[in-house]
Enzyme design. Structure first.
Site, mmCIF file in Angstrom:
data_model
loop_
_atom_site.group_PDB
_atom_site.id
_atom_site.type_symbol
_atom_site.label_atom_id
_atom_site.label_comp_id
_atom_site.label_asym_id
_atom_site.label_seq_id
_atom_site.Cartn_x
_atom_site.Cartn_y
_atom_site.Cartn_z
ATOM 1 N N ARG A 73 40.440 -11.502 -8.619
ATOM 2 C CA ARG A 73 41.432 -12.459 -9.107
ATOM 3 C C ARG A 73 41.901 -13.335 -7.949
ATOM 4 O O ARG A 73 41.755 -12.953 -6.790
ATOM 5 C CB ARG A 73 42.630 -11.714 -9.721
ATOM 6 N N LYS A 83 23.922 5.631 -4.794
ATOM 7 C CA LYS A 83 23.395 4.686 -3.808
ATOM 8 C C LYS A 83 21.858 4.763 -3.766
ATOM 9 O O LYS A 83 21.169 3.738 -3.650
ATOM 10 C CB LYS A 83 23.981 4.984 -2.431
ATOM 11 N N PHE A 128 37.121 -3.166 3.847
ATOM 12 C CA PHE A 128 37.068 -2.835 5.274
ATOM 13 C C PHE A 128 35.880 -3.499 5.965
ATOM 14 O O PHE A 128 36.025 -4.159 7.001
ATOM 15 C CB PHE A 128 37.004 -1.308 5.401
ATOM 16 N N ALA A 145 31.571 -1.580 -3.946
ATOM 17 C CA ALA A 145 31.066 -0.325 -4.506
ATOM 18 C C ALA A 145 32.227 0.520 -4.978
ATOM 19 O O ALA A 145 33.374 0.312 -4.582
ATOM 20 C CB ALA A 145 30.258 0.451 -3.467
ATOM 21 N N TYR A 163 28.117 10.157 -5.253
ATOM 22 C CA TYR A 163 28.127 8.875 -4.545
ATOM 23 C C TYR A 163 26.759 8.617 -3.904
ATOM 24 O O TYR A 163 26.163 7.545 -4.080
ATOM 25 C CB TYR A 163 29.225 8.882 -3.492
ATOM 26 N N GLY A 219 49.884 13.255 19.749
ATOM 27 C CA GLY A 219 49.807 14.369 20.677
ATOM 28 C C GLY A 219 49.786 15.731 20.034
ATOM 29 O O GLY A 219 50.121 16.731 20.685
#
Length: 314
Positions: free
Chosen positions: A31, A143, A7, A69, A139, A188
């Site tokens: 790959r 980090k 992303f 990560a 996580y 909505g």
């Protein structure tokens, strides 16, 4: 560049190419399986692991942007999540950094996480880079440990390290809970979020990319840690209204008291999700403004339009 198909990484590569058509961008890939622009040099390195050989990808490279990560997983099935996160995010990252320093890389830009600071802030008391780290999950802990290891490598080798801690990143292609909220707004659906008066910092993908590009070359970024955001905090109620406006649909919200949301979430074992919707998490980007002269180029309104698929002219 690692994580070039992800992303954030994909957007960083696109911006690099847009800024300099003659610039060579080396990307590590698991790959061969896709076509890249002419200026991109793909190198097959496999997964981010403690034993990965990065020599081909690092040959002649001046700076590394490390986006890859093991990401935060809502329902992790690993028997020992911390060990799994450490293997990739700590040992894998430090293996890359050591090889980068040995290859003569000048600067290593690491995309970390605000989770190193913690999960929530008191109202009006945003996180700063000077705060003591307080990671609350595996996580965030991984980090933090990676950051500590990178500082040691920088001190030992002279390679410059820049650490960026973003909060939630949104933009075209965002996934998980933010994407689910966008879909609900677009369709909505009435949402019980009309009385949530918290404050949260977010960062638009374009702003994070711009800040990352700045950190690759800015002299004052060397060996610094930065928090980054849009510079405009929102309540969840304001966020939903902004999404609806960006999508061109009415904002349908019910004013359910936060205590009722929290009680219902506890019954449904969704306490963490409601905490993210109702709690405060603010970051102060004064250091980025002061030291680098950085100003978020994209407003929250434009960031939400882009995330919702309604592009505006820049």
């Amino acid at each position: 560049m690692t994580g070039a198909t992800g992303f954030v990484g994909k957007a960083v590569v696109q911006r690099m190419l847009a800024d300099s058509k003659s610039q060579r961008v080396v990307v590590s890939v698991r790959r061969i399986g896709r076509q890249w622009p002419e200026q991109v040099v793909p190198c097959v390195t496999g997964d981010l692991e403690p034993s990965t050989d990065w020599s081909r990808a690092l040959n002649g490279v001046a700076a590394v942007v490390h986006c890859a990560a093991r990401v935060h997983i809502m329902h992790d099935t690993e028997a020992d999540p911390l060990t799994a996160f450490r293997t990739v995010n700590v040992e894998g990252t430090l293996n890359l950094a050591r090889q980068a320093a040995a290859a003569g890389v000048k600067r290593f830009v690491f995309i970390s996480s605000v989770k190193v600071n913690g999960e929530r802030t008191a109202p009006g008391t945003p996180f700063t880079e000077a705060d003591a780290p307080n990671p609350q999950d595996a996580y965030g802990q991984s980090k933090h440990e990676a950051e500590q290891g990178l500082h040691r490598i920088a001190a030992e080798t002279g390679m410059e390290v820049v650490i960026i801690r973003p909060p939630l990143v949104y933009g075209p292609g965002v996934k998980a809970n933010f994407a689910a909220l966008m879909r609900a707004v677009q369709r909505g659906w009435p949402l019980p979020l009309g009385a949530v008066h918290n404050q949260r910092s977010l960062v638009a993908l374009d702003n994070l990319v711009d800040f990352t590009i700045t950190c690759i070359t800015h002299p004052q970024a060397a060996n610094q840690t930065f928090l980054v955001s849009d510079g405009q905090d929102l309540s969840t109620t304001e966020l939903v209204r902004g999404m609806a406006q960006a999508a061109g649909v009415p904002a349908r919200m019910l004013s359910v008291p936060v205590w009722a949301l929290q009680a219902g979430a506890k019954l449904l074992c969704k306490g963490d999700a409601v905490q993210r919707l109702c709690g405060n998490l603010q970051v102060d980007i004064a250091k980025a403004r002061r030291l680098l002269g950085w100003v978020p180029p994209v407003s929250v309104e434009d960031g939400l339009r882009r995330a919702m698929g309604r592009q505006t002219e820049v």
